[in-house]
Design an enzyme around this catalytic site. Sequence first.
Site, PDB file in Angstrom:
ATOM      1  CD  GLU A 142      -1.482  -2.346   1.575  1.00 51.28           C
ATOM      2  OE1 GLU A 142      -2.859  -3.282   1.560  1.00 51.28           O
ATOM      3  OE2 GLU A 142      -0.744  -2.590   1.514  1.00 51.28           O
ATOM      4  CG  HIS A 211     -10.564  -7.092   8.202  1.00 53.25           C
ATOM      5  ND1 HIS A 211      -9.744  -8.872   7.818  1.00 53.25           N
ATOM      6  CD2 HIS A 211      -9.104  -7.385   6.484  1.00 53.25           C
ATOM      7  CE1 HIS A 211      -8.680  -8.795   7.193  1.00 53.25           C
ATOM      8  NE2 HIS A 211      -8.365  -8.027   6.554  1.00 53.25           N
TER       9      HIS A 211
END
Length: 406
Positions: A142, A211
């Site tokens: 990322e 998450h």
Amino acid sequence: MASLQMAALLSAPSTPVTSDRVRLGPLRLSASSSSAARNGGALVVRSEAKVSGGGVSARGLSLITHAVAEKAAAASSADSKPGHELLLFEALREGLDEEMERDPTVCVMGEDVGHYGGSYKVTKGLATKYGDLRVLDTPIAENSFTGMGIGSAMTGLRPVVEGMNMGFLLLAYNQISNNCGMLHYTSGGQFKIPIVIRGPGGVGRQLGAEHSQRLESYFQSIPGLQMVACSTPYNAKGLMKAAIRSENPVVLFEHVLLYNLKERIPDEEYVLSLEEAEMVRPGEHVTILTYSRMRYHVMQAAKTLVNKGYDPEVIDIRSLKPFDLYTIGNSIKKTHRVLIVEECMRTGGIGASLRSAIIDNFWDYLDAPILCLSSQDVPTPYAGTLENWTVVQPEQIVAAVEQLCK
């Protein structure tokens, strides 16, 4: 705006199932309850509640014993309405596709965004249409591909960077804060950073703490960033197009449980403002400010409140930075009471910043303290029952409004 139809929330957004019942986490809504009637395609909720004690005092506030909550009249049947029906993830894709077709500098990058079509199929089919260079699959890195996106924005492209999950973008926090938000200023205006950073977040269905992140509170303090949160297919497409066309870096928050919402949207092109809130339901007694998934918890609570004789005004703030204080202020000047409902954490969340802004600007119009319902300051549990306890539920919203309107 066309009336919102809710689809069953499934784990696979490519196989929607429509129903007259909706499930958001542990909650169920029925479109065919005894207090609701279909009138020309518009939902009309009528209350036969009796109120004793003479109502509520303060600035002439009184309970409405036969309150009506209704949307604008629509066409007599869904088939006769103009436009086309899309799920929220499809609306995001349509907006992205239209902008890529309109502007060759628009490109997409992220993990599995290419021929796989993205983890929630927002980019499905775009790699085949535009090629692998404009829809670029990246390694699981990322910080690297977010930095690459920022660099490409500096040199004339309009990248859309997808985080497979918003929580993963914490790995790119340095690039987003020190580069994305600040380069226009630190370069003396030599560089613009027209980048969109988007992806799913929020509390899902037993996705675990890592998450289930809500990163609004992390990014709101970064100078130079704009933040918006979509909540319907209509505003998802409009905000996506506006974010791509903006000369500023924009973070677009999408909720993982809203991808399968269905709505009829216009066939003609439209672009929404990145800095405007949406009036969801006009009312007189209390202003409820919310966004993203909590919009639906609030609207479920609003049905109960109407049956109890209250008339709440519901505003989806949409723009998380900056706030639309014009719309918010006009509502407060009318209702004199404010309830903020968010899924973000209580400490340092969007609600805390919004409450501060309201106190600074509209203190003299308040007849009661501002209440804020937020998620608990704990990691989101994996166990479903415990997960539900950490998130604001409709019955808590009803209780808070009753407390405000005493």
